[in-house]
Design a protein around this motif. Structure first.
Motif, PDB file in Angstrom:
ATOM      1  N   THR A 118       5.694  75.749  75.945  1.00  0.00           N
ATOM      2  CA  THR A 118       6.094  76.091  74.583  1.00  0.00           C
ATOM      3  C   THR A 118       5.280  75.189  73.667  1.00  0.00           C
ATOM      4  O   THR A 118       5.297  73.969  73.827  1.00  0.00           O
ATOM      5  CB  THR A 118       7.595  75.867  74.347  1.00  0.00           C
ATOM      6  OG1 THR A 118       8.329  76.669  75.280  1.00  0.00           O
ATOM      7  CG2 THR A 118       7.992  76.238  72.938  1.00  0.00           C
ATOM      8  N   ARG A 119       4.549  75.816  72.739  1.00  0.00           N
ATOM      9  CA  ARG A 119       3.701  75.083  71.797  1.00  0.00           C
ATOM     10  C   ARG A 119       4.090  75.438  70.376  1.00  0.00           C
ATOM     11  O   ARG A 119       4.578  76.536  70.120  1.00  0.00           O
ATOM     12  CB  ARG A 119       2.228  75.460  71.984  1.00  0.00           C
ATOM     13  CG  ARG A 119       1.666  75.144  73.343  1.00  0.00           C
ATOM     14  CD  ARG A 119       0.226  75.685  73.456  1.00  0.00           C
ATOM     15  NE  ARG A 119      -0.237  75.653  74.813  1.00  0.00           N
ATOM     16  CZ  ARG A 119      -0.917  74.653  75.360  1.00  0.00           C
ATOM     17  NH1 ARG A 119      -1.233  73.623  74.635  1.00  0.00           N
ATOM     18  NH2 ARG A 119      -1.292  74.694  76.621  1.00  0.00           N
ATOM     19  N   ASP A 120       3.798  74.512  69.462  1.00  0.00           N
ATOM     20  CA  ASP A 120       4.001  74.827  68.056  1.00  0.00           C
ATOM     21  C   ASP A 120       2.720  75.413  67.471  1.00  0.00           C
ATOM     22  O   ASP A 120       1.724  75.604  68.185  1.00  0.00           O
ATOM     23  CB  ASP A 120       4.494  73.610  67.271  1.00  0.00           C
ATOM     24  CG  ASP A 120       3.463  72.503  67.119  1.00  0.00           C
ATOM     25  OD1 ASP A 120       2.272  72.689  67.474  1.00  0.00           O
ATOM     26  OD2 ASP A 120       3.843  71.431  66.618  1.00  0.00           O
ATOM     27  N   GLN A 121       2.737  75.691  66.181  1.00  0.00           N
ATOM     28  CA  GLN A 121       1.605  76.334  65.514  1.00  0.00           C
ATOM     29  C   GLN A 121       0.342  75.478  65.530  1.00  0.00           C
ATOM     30  O   GLN A 121      -0.761  75.991  65.362  1.00  0.00           O
ATOM     31  CB  GLN A 121       1.973  76.716  64.074  1.00  0.00           C
ATOM     32  CG  GLN A 121       2.227  75.556  63.150  1.00  0.00           C
ATOM     33  CD  GLN A 121       3.642  74.991  63.222  1.00  0.00           C
ATOM     34  OE1 GLN A 121       4.436  75.348  64.094  1.00  0.00           O
ATOM     35  NE2 GLN A 121       3.970  74.099  62.299  1.00  0.00           N
ATOM     36  N   SER A 122       0.473  74.176  65.794  1.00  0.00           N
ATOM     37  CA  SER A 122      -0.699  73.289  65.891  1.00  0.00           C
ATOM     38  C   SER A 122      -1.235  73.204  67.315  1.00  0.00           C
ATOM     39  O   SER A 122      -2.229  72.535  67.564  1.00  0.00           O
ATOM     40  CB  SER A 122      -0.331  71.878  65.415  1.00  0.00           C
ATOM     41  OG  SER A 122       0.166  71.904  64.113  1.00  0.00           O
TER      42      SER A 122
END
Length: 135
Positions: A118-122
């Motif tokens: 799971t990654r964020d927008q960055s």
């Protein structure tokens, strides 16, 4: 995902989620029973040294679990495990992915190991995990 044999490197899980809002955190707080004020009380979070509230780790894990079960019927999931890698800030837009890393046979059942992130927008990894599915 069909019940056909996947291939190594194949992305089976992919789901994007809307930004995490204060409202979402409050709803999760009530639904989960996790009333830790660090997730909903700005003043408490500031006193603890954080710039703002941040997401419950289990909410992020739930997003990954939802992405997995959207891609693979729950009856075909043999295991699902995760490890928290970083705090998920307010406003984060999360993307959950899972790719096949290994094909195995266990007790006569054809299975695939998936690497989950799971990654964020960055692009910062918030959660890593693994699942074993049957096909």
């Amino acid at each position: 995902m069909s019940a056909t044999q996947p291939s190594i490197g194949e992305r089976i899980v992919y789901k994007e989620f809307p930004p995490i809002t204060r409202h979402r955190l409050a709803l999760y707080c009530g639904a989960s029973g996790d009333h830790n004020p660090i997730h909903v009380d700005f003043d408490f979070a500031r006193q603890a040294g954080f710039p703002d509230v941040f997401s419950h780790g289990m909410l992020v894990m739930a997003y990954l679990g939802q992405a997995l079960t959207d891609a693979v019927p729950p009856s075909r999931i043999r295991s699902f495990s995760t490890r928290f890698a970083a705090i998920t800030e307010l406003g984060a837009r999360l993307t959950c992915e899972g790719t096949v890393t290994e094909l195995i046979e266990h007790n006569g059942e054809k299975q695939a190991k998936l690497s989950l992130t799971t990654r964020d927008q960055s692009g910062e990894i918030k959660l890593v995990g693994e699942a074993v599915i049957t096909f």
